[in-house]
Design a protein around this motif. Structure first.
Motif, PDB file in Angstrom:
ATOM      1  N   LEU A  61       0.796  -1.235   0.000  1.00  0.00           N
ATOM      2  CA  LEU A  61       0.000   0.000   0.000  1.00  0.00           C
ATOM      3  C   LEU A  61       0.833   1.293   0.000  1.00  0.00           C
ATOM      4  N   PRO A  62       1.870   1.400   0.861  1.00  0.00           N
ATOM      5  CA  PRO A  62       2.649   2.638   0.838  1.00  0.00           C
ATOM      6  C   PRO A  62       3.308   2.892  -0.520  1.00  0.00           C
ATOM      7  N   LEU A  63       3.796   1.801  -1.147  1.00  0.00           N
ATOM      8  CA  LEU A  63       4.438   1.937  -2.455  1.00  0.00           C
ATOM      9  C   LEU A  63       3.404   2.337  -3.508  1.00  0.00           C
ATOM     10  N   LEU A  64       2.245   1.697  -3.423  1.00  0.00           N
ATOM     11  CA  LEU A  64       1.149   2.029  -4.338  1.00  0.00           C
ATOM     12  C   LEU A  64       0.813   3.514  -4.236  1.00  0.00           C
ATOM     13  N   LYS A 121       2.565  13.941 -12.797  1.00  0.00           N
ATOM     14  CA  LYS A 121       2.967  14.188 -14.184  1.00  0.00           C
ATOM     15  C   LYS A 121       1.973  15.128 -14.863  1.00  0.00           C
ATOM     16  N   TYR A 122       0.735  15.078 -14.379  1.00  0.00           N
ATOM     17  CA  TYR A 122      -0.329  15.844 -15.040  1.00  0.00           C
ATOM     18  C   TYR A 122      -0.812  17.030 -14.210  1.00  0.00           C
ATOM     19  N   ILE A 123      -0.877  16.837 -12.922  1.00  0.00           N
ATOM     20  CA  ILE A 123      -1.419  17.877 -12.043  1.00  0.00           C
ATOM     21  C   ILE A 123      -0.425  18.134 -10.919  1.00  0.00           C
ATOM     22  N   ASN A 124      -0.233  19.367 -10.584  1.00  0.00           N
ATOM     23  CA  ASN A 124       0.693  19.704  -9.515  1.00  0.00           C
ATOM     24  C   ASN A 124      -0.018  19.624  -8.153  1.00  0.00           C
ATOM     25  N   VAL A 125      -0.063  18.413  -7.596  1.00  0.00           N
ATOM     26  CA  VAL A 125      -0.750  18.241  -6.308  1.00  0.00           C
ATOM     27  C   VAL A 125       0.279  18.192  -5.169  1.00  0.00           C
ATOM     28  N   LEU A 177       1.014   8.823  -6.645  1.00  0.00           N
ATOM     29  CA  LEU A 177       1.322  10.243  -6.501  1.00  0.00           C
ATOM     30  C   LEU A 177       2.228  10.709  -7.644  1.00  0.00           C
ATOM     31  N   GLU A 178       3.219   9.875  -7.965  1.00  0.00           N
ATOM     32  CA  GLU A 178       4.145  10.241  -9.043  1.00  0.00           C
ATOM     33  C   GLU A 178       3.420  10.359 -10.378  1.00  0.00           C
ATOM     34  N   VAL A 179       2.531   9.419 -10.655  1.00  0.00           N
ATOM     35  CA  VAL A 179       1.782   9.445 -11.926  1.00  0.00           C
ATOM     36  C   VAL A 179       0.903  10.685 -11.986  1.00  0.00           C
TER      37      VAL A 179
END
Lengths: 89, 269
Positions: A39-42, A52-56, A47-49
């Motif tokens: 889960l933590p890795l998921l 790429k599209y949205i600056n969260v 978050l990384e994906v």
């Protein structure tokens, strides 16, 4: 205790801060207890994906595993940044 | 059957060994035949707190490996005939203890007629800590009123509920919370989590509250468990905690600030 200490320390109840921090943290850690190790890795990879599209923010993605009887629900929520009021037409 | 009590905490330095020594002495003083075992392989310390460091000939690992009999390795306490210490090994081999070896020693102690076996767990959540808790009937989770200790205690409570023999058999290890290094003065000043705070956060009642007191260090200096210092608040608080573990109901003491009179305020006391 000097008068200066008395005046500066009066409003600082750090025990209350400790208590609320612990309550939030422990509730979160308990919800992850017994959950799969991935889960933590998921959560990190999601978050990384998304980034790429949205600056969260780094804490914008929440992954929770809920158990309801025999069924399990993987709850993924992403909090998007607030849009500036003027933008968006 | 002996009752197995693990003294654990996750975090180091919170008072596990101090508590194990006092708990074992208190149980023996109450007439129970008690053994206290140091599970901290590589970092033996219980012998020092119990004051028997110069009498260690064989240790726990020697017994597990069959290099010594249990009788040879058990160190009889000089204060109580019914109290025995099993020291940890100083070996650096972390795998020196095995599940089967530990189980056999605990079973043999039960066969020898021991009423209680106190297992002094190492810090952390690795093999030694796991083996110390695995066969436990009860757990005394030692916690300081401090954020990292409270968090680690919650981890340990989670492990007690899942990684023990009782848990695997669908039963529960009976859990007790023991709050140590408590300072009512600092709680009143808002600097320290209160008993109520810790109980609320961890969802468990305390079985004892040991006040921060100079006698704890003095006792370990001398190799006399602090419970035997009957004049000290910490010693009396441990005596109360042992009585509660044995099923007695006792009110908490030393948990509120003693109001000082005008003169002791002026001239120190």
């Amino acid at each position: 205790m000097g008068i200066l200490d008395f005046l500066t320390q009066r409003n600082k109840n750090t025990a209350n801060v400790a208590k609320s921090r612990l309550q939030i943290l422990i509730q979160q850690e308990r919800s992850m207890r017994g959950a799969p190790d991935y889960l933590p890795l998921l959560q990190r990879e999601l978050l990384e994906v998304i980034r790429k599209y949205i600056n969260v923010d780094s804490d914008a993605v929440k992954v929770d595993l809920h158990k309801d009887g025999d069924s399990e629900l993987l709850d993924i929520s992403v909090q998007l940044p607030e849009k500036p009021a003027a933008a968006n037409g | 059957m002996a009752e197995i009590i693990v003294v654990t905490s996750g975090k180091g330095g919170v008072g596990k060994t101090t508590t194990s020594a006092s708990l074992a002495c208190g149980l023996a003083r109450a007439g129970k035949k008690t053994a206290v075992i140091d599970f901290d392989v590589g970092l033996r310390n219980l012998d020092l707190i119990m004051g028997c460091e110069r009498r260690v000939v064989y240790d726990f690992v020697n017994v597990v490996n069959g290099e010594a009999s249990l009788k040879q390795a058990l160190i009889k306490d000089k204060r109580f005939d019914n109290l025995h210490v099993l020291a940890a090994s100083q070996t650096r081999d972390k795998d020196a203890l095995t599940m089967e070896g530990v189980e056999k020693v605990l079973k043999d102690l039960g066969d020898e007629g021991f009423d209680f076996i106190v297992c002094d767990s190492p810090a952390g959540i690795e093999k030694g800590a796991f083996l110390a808790m695995y066969f436990a009937d009860r757990a005394v989770v030692v916690v300081n009123p401090e954020v990292s200790s409270v968090r680690d205690s919650d981890r340990i409570l989670g492990l007690l509920a899942s990684k023990t023999k009782k848990a695997e058999n669908g039963e529960r290890v009976k859990e007790h919370l023991l709050l140590t290094r408590y300072s009512p003065k600092r709680v009143e000043a808002g600097d320290m989590l209160s008993i109520g705070d810790v109980q609320e956060i961890l969802g468990l009642d305390v079985v004892g509250v040991i006040p921060e007191s100079p006698e704890v260090l003095q006792s370990s200096n001398a190799g006399v468990p602090v419970i035997l210092d009957e004049a000290s608040p910490a010693g009396q608080a441990y005596t109360d905690a042992v009585a509660r573990i044995l099923g007695e109901e006792r009110p908490m003491r030393f948990t509120t600030v003693e109001k000082k009179g005008f003169f002791s305020k002026m001239f120190g006391g």
